[in-house]
Design an enzyme around this catalytic site. Structure first.
Site, PDB file in Angstrom:
ATOM      1  CB  CYS A  75      -0.971   0.001   1.177  1.00  0.00           C
ATOM      2  SG  CYS A  75      -0.341   0.717   2.685  1.00  0.00           S
ATOM      3  CD  GLU A  76      -0.801   5.385  -3.596  1.00  0.00           C
ATOM      4  OE1 GLU A  76      -0.261   4.941  -4.619  1.00  0.00           O
ATOM      5  OE2 GLU A  76      -1.622   6.313  -3.610  1.00  0.00           O
ATOM      6  CG  HIS A  77      -2.230   5.492   1.863  1.00  0.00           C
ATOM      7  ND1 HIS A  77      -3.505   5.005   1.708  1.00  0.00           N
ATOM      8  CD2 HIS A  77      -2.086   6.477   0.951  1.00  0.00           C
ATOM      9  CE1 HIS A  77      -4.115   5.674   0.742  1.00  0.00           C
ATOM     10  NE2 HIS A  77      -3.281   6.561   0.268  1.00  0.00           N
ATOM     11  CG  HIS A  78       0.039   2.668   6.162  1.00  0.00           C
ATOM     12  ND1 HIS A  78      -1.192   2.560   5.559  1.00  0.00           N
ATOM     13  CD2 HIS A  78      -0.102   3.551   7.169  1.00  0.00           C
ATOM     14  CE1 HIS A  78      -2.058   3.336   6.187  1.00  0.00           C
ATOM     15  NE2 HIS A  78      -1.432   3.955   7.161  1.00  0.00           N
ATOM     16  CD  GLN A 116      -8.401  -4.262  -2.569  1.00  0.00           C
ATOM     17  OE1 GLN A 116      -7.957  -4.286  -1.432  1.00  0.00           O
ATOM     18  NE2 GLN A 116      -9.472  -4.932  -2.912  1.00  0.00           N
ATOM     19  CG  HIS A 144      -5.423  -3.526   2.623  1.00  0.00           C
ATOM     20  ND1 HIS A 144      -4.870  -2.578   1.800  1.00  0.00           N
ATOM     21  CD2 HIS A 144      -6.375  -4.156   1.897  1.00  0.00           C
ATOM     22  CE1 HIS A 144      -5.479  -2.623   0.622  1.00  0.00           C
ATOM     23  NE2 HIS A 144      -6.397  -3.568   0.661  1.00  0.00           N
ATOM     24  CB  CYS A 146      -1.747  -0.539   6.599  1.00  0.00           C
ATOM     25  SG  CYS A 146      -3.002  -0.440   5.321  1.00  0.00           S
TER      26      CYS A 146
HETATM   27 ZN   LIG Z   1      -2.023   1.253   4.119  1.00  0.00          ZN
END
Ligand SMILES: [Zn+2]
Length: 186
Positions: A75-78, A116, A144, A146
Protein backbone atom coordinates in the site's frame (compact mmCIF):
# COMPACT_ATOMS: atom_id res chain seq x y z
CA UNK A 1 20.16 -2.06 -7.31
CA UNK A 2 19.89 1.63 -6.55
CA UNK A 3 23.08 2.06 -4.56
CA UNK A 4 21.73 4.50 -1.98
CA UNK A 5 18.86 2.28 -0.86
CA UNK A 6 20.85 0.15 1.65
CA UNK A 7 22.27 3.34 3.15
CA UNK A 8 18.74 4.67 3.67
CA UNK A 9 17.68 1.44 5.37
CA UNK A 10 20.67 1.80 7.69
CA UNK A 11 19.41 5.25 8.62
CA UNK A 12 15.93 3.88 9.22
CA UNK A 13 17.32 1.24 11.59
CA UNK A 14 19.15 3.95 13.52
CA UNK A 15 16.08 6.17 13.62
CA UNK A 16 14.12 3.24 15.06
CA UNK A 17 16.64 3.02 17.90
CA UNK A 18 18.50 -0.02 16.62
CA UNK A 19 22.20 -0.58 16.30
CA UNK A 20 22.91 -1.36 12.64
CA UNK A 21 26.32 -2.70 13.68
CA UNK A 22 24.99 -5.56 15.75
CA UNK A 23 25.49 -8.93 14.19
CA UNK A 24 21.91 -9.75 13.27
CA UNK A 25 21.49 -6.46 11.44
CA UNK A 26 24.79 -6.20 9.60
CA UNK A 27 23.42 -7.32 6.25
CA UNK A 28 19.87 -6.17 6.85
CA UNK A 29 20.09 -2.87 4.95
CA UNK A 30 21.34 -4.70 1.86
CA UNK A 31 18.75 -7.47 2.19
CA UNK A 32 15.88 -5.08 2.88
CA UNK A 33 16.85 -2.93 -0.09
CA UNK A 34 16.95 -5.97 -2.34
CA UNK A 35 13.58 -7.21 -1.07
CA UNK A 36 11.95 -3.81 -1.49
CA UNK A 37 13.31 -3.46 -4.97
CA UNK A 38 11.90 -6.87 -5.83
CA UNK A 39 8.50 -5.94 -4.38
CA UNK A 40 8.51 -2.86 -6.62
CA UNK A 41 9.88 -4.43 -9.79
CA UNK A 42 6.68 -3.56 -11.63
CA UNK A 43 8.12 -0.10 -12.22
CA UNK A 44 10.67 -1.63 -14.56
CA UNK A 45 8.08 -3.39 -16.68
CA UNK A 46 5.83 -2.17 -19.44
CA UNK A 47 2.62 -3.61 -20.83
CA UNK A 48 4.24 -4.15 -24.24
CA UNK A 49 7.05 -6.18 -22.68
CA UNK A 50 4.65 -8.28 -20.67
CA UNK A 51 2.31 -9.05 -23.53
CA UNK A 52 5.20 -9.51 -25.94
CA UNK A 53 3.01 -10.34 -28.92
CA UNK A 54 1.06 -13.12 -27.19
CA UNK A 55 -2.22 -12.05 -28.78
CA UNK A 56 -3.95 -14.65 -30.89
CA UNK A 57 -6.73 -14.37 -33.45
CA UNK A 58 -9.86 -16.15 -32.26
CA UNK A 59 -13.52 -16.12 -33.14
CA UNK A 60 -14.41 -16.92 -29.54
CA UNK A 61 -16.69 -14.21 -28.25
CA UNK A 62 -17.53 -15.92 -24.96
CA UNK A 63 -16.36 -14.66 -21.62
CA UNK A 64 -12.81 -15.65 -20.68
CA UNK A 65 -12.22 -15.80 -16.94
CA UNK A 66 -9.02 -16.17 -14.99
CA UNK A 67 -9.81 -16.71 -11.34
CA UNK A 68 -7.89 -16.69 -8.07
CA UNK A 69 -4.77 -14.97 -9.32
CA UNK A 70 -2.52 -14.56 -6.28
CA UNK A 71 -1.80 -10.96 -5.57
CA UNK A 72 0.91 -9.36 -3.45
CA UNK A 73 1.20 -5.62 -3.34
CA UNK A 74 2.31 -2.76 -1.10
CA UNK A 75 0.00 0.00 0.00
CA UNK A 76 1.29 3.39 -0.95
CA UNK A 77 0.19 4.95 2.34
CA UNK A 78 2.14 2.74 4.73
CA UNK A 79 4.44 0.65 2.53
CA UNK A 80 2.87 -2.41 4.12
CA UNK A 81 1.70 -5.45 2.17
CA UNK A 82 -1.78 -6.18 1.01
CA UNK A 83 -2.40 -9.71 -0.09
CA UNK A 84 -5.27 -11.36 -1.84
CA UNK A 85 -6.73 -12.62 -5.06
CA UNK A 86 -7.73 -11.08 -8.36
CA UNK A 87 -10.41 -12.37 -10.71
CA UNK A 88 -10.27 -11.08 -14.26
CA UNK A 89 -12.69 -11.61 -17.12
CA UNK A 90 -12.99 -10.24 -20.62
CA UNK A 91 -15.11 -10.71 -23.68
CA UNK A 92 -12.88 -11.02 -26.73
CA UNK A 93 -13.58 -9.41 -30.06
CA UNK A 94 -11.27 -11.28 -32.41
CA UNK A 95 -8.20 -11.42 -30.19
CA UNK A 96 -7.37 -13.48 -27.11
CA UNK A 97 -4.44 -13.08 -24.79
CA UNK A 98 -1.99 -15.90 -23.95
CA UNK A 99 -3.14 -17.60 -20.75
CA UNK A 100 -0.33 -16.57 -18.45
CA UNK A 101 -0.44 -12.96 -19.57
CA UNK A 102 -3.39 -11.91 -17.45
CA UNK A 103 -1.58 -13.04 -14.33
CA UNK A 104 1.54 -11.22 -15.45
CA UNK A 105 -0.42 -8.01 -16.04
CA UNK A 106 -1.85 -8.30 -12.51
CA UNK A 107 1.66 -8.80 -11.18
CA UNK A 108 3.17 -5.87 -13.05
CA UNK A 109 0.72 -3.42 -11.48
CA UNK A 110 0.73 -5.13 -8.07
CA UNK A 111 4.52 -4.87 -7.83
CA UNK A 112 4.31 -1.13 -7.45
CA UNK A 113 3.11 1.07 -4.60
CA UNK A 114 -0.64 0.95 -4.84
CA UNK A 115 -4.04 1.53 -3.43
CA UNK A 116 -6.39 -1.33 -4.17
CA UNK A 117 -8.91 0.78 -6.09
CA UNK A 118 -6.30 2.08 -8.53
CA UNK A 119 -4.74 -1.34 -8.93
CA UNK A 120 -8.12 -2.80 -9.89
CA UNK A 121 -8.71 -0.09 -12.48
CA UNK A 122 -5.22 -0.25 -13.96
CA UNK A 123 -5.54 -3.99 -14.54
CA UNK A 124 -8.97 -3.60 -16.16
CA UNK A 125 -7.86 -0.81 -18.47
CA UNK A 126 -4.67 -2.61 -19.46
CA UNK A 127 -6.59 -5.76 -20.43
CA UNK A 128 -9.05 -3.66 -22.41
CA UNK A 129 -6.30 -1.71 -24.17
CA UNK A 130 -4.33 -4.80 -25.09
CA UNK A 131 -7.21 -6.99 -26.29
CA UNK A 132 -9.75 -4.45 -27.51
CA UNK A 133 -12.26 -6.54 -25.54
CA UNK A 134 -15.98 -5.74 -25.60
CA UNK A 135 -15.88 -5.74 -21.83
CA UNK A 136 -13.51 -6.31 -18.93
CA UNK A 137 -14.27 -7.11 -15.30
CA UNK A 138 -11.81 -7.18 -12.43
CA UNK A 139 -12.58 -8.06 -8.82
CA UNK A 140 -9.92 -7.95 -6.14
CA UNK A 141 -10.32 -9.20 -2.58
CA UNK A 142 -7.41 -8.44 -0.28
CA UNK A 143 -6.32 -8.17 3.32
CA UNK A 144 -4.30 -5.13 4.23
CA UNK A 145 -1.52 -5.43 6.79
CA UNK A 146 -1.88 -1.72 7.56
CA UNK A 147 -5.37 -2.51 8.84
CA UNK A 148 -4.51 -5.82 10.47
CA UNK A 149 -1.26 -4.95 12.23
CA UNK A 150 -1.82 -1.39 13.26
CA UNK A 151 -4.53 1.21 13.80
CA UNK A 152 -7.92 -0.38 14.01
CA UNK A 153 -6.52 -3.94 14.00
CA UNK A 154 -9.44 -5.37 12.14
CA UNK A 155 -7.86 -8.70 11.56
CA UNK A 156 -10.41 -10.39 9.43
CA UNK A 157 -11.66 -7.63 7.24
CA UNK A 158 -11.28 -8.20 3.54
CA UNK A 159 -11.49 -5.29 1.17
CA UNK A 160 -13.31 -5.87 -2.08
CA UNK A 161 -12.98 -3.71 -5.15
CA UNK A 162 -14.34 -4.14 -8.63
CA UNK A 163 -14.13 -2.38 -11.94
CA UNK A 164 -16.53 -3.21 -14.76
CA UNK A 165 -15.91 -1.89 -18.25
CA UNK A 166 -17.95 -2.12 -21.45
CA UNK A 167 -20.36 -5.05 -21.60
CA UNK A 168 -19.87 -5.83 -17.90
CA UNK A 169 -20.97 -2.34 -17.08
CA UNK A 170 -23.80 -2.10 -19.59
CA UNK A 171 -25.38 -5.53 -19.16
CA UNK A 172 -26.45 -6.74 -15.73
CA UNK A 173 -26.84 -10.25 -17.17
CA UNK A 174 -23.18 -10.34 -18.22
CA UNK A 175 -22.12 -8.90 -14.90
CA UNK A 176 -24.22 -11.43 -12.97
CA UNK A 177 -22.83 -14.29 -15.02
CA UNK A 178 -19.30 -13.22 -14.12
CA UNK A 179 -20.08 -12.73 -10.43
CA UNK A 180 -21.77 -16.11 -10.31
CA UNK A 181 -18.84 -17.82 -11.98
CA UNK A 182 -16.42 -16.41 -9.41
CA UNK A 183 -18.83 -17.29 -6.62
CA UNK A 184 -19.60 -13.71 -5.62
CA UNK A 185 -23.27 -13.33 -6.45
CA UNK A 186 -25.99 -13.57 -3.85
ZN1 LIG B 1 -2.02 1.25 4.12
Amino acid sequence: MNSSLPQHYREILKALGEDPEREGLLDTPKRAAKAMQYLCHGYEQTLEQIVNGALFASDNDEMVIVQDIELYSLCEHHLLPFIGKAHVAYIPTGKVLGLSKIARIVDMFARRLQIQENLTRQIAEAVRDVTGAAGVAVVIEAKHMCMMMRGVEKQNSVMNTSVMLGAFRDSSTTRQEFLQLIGRSK
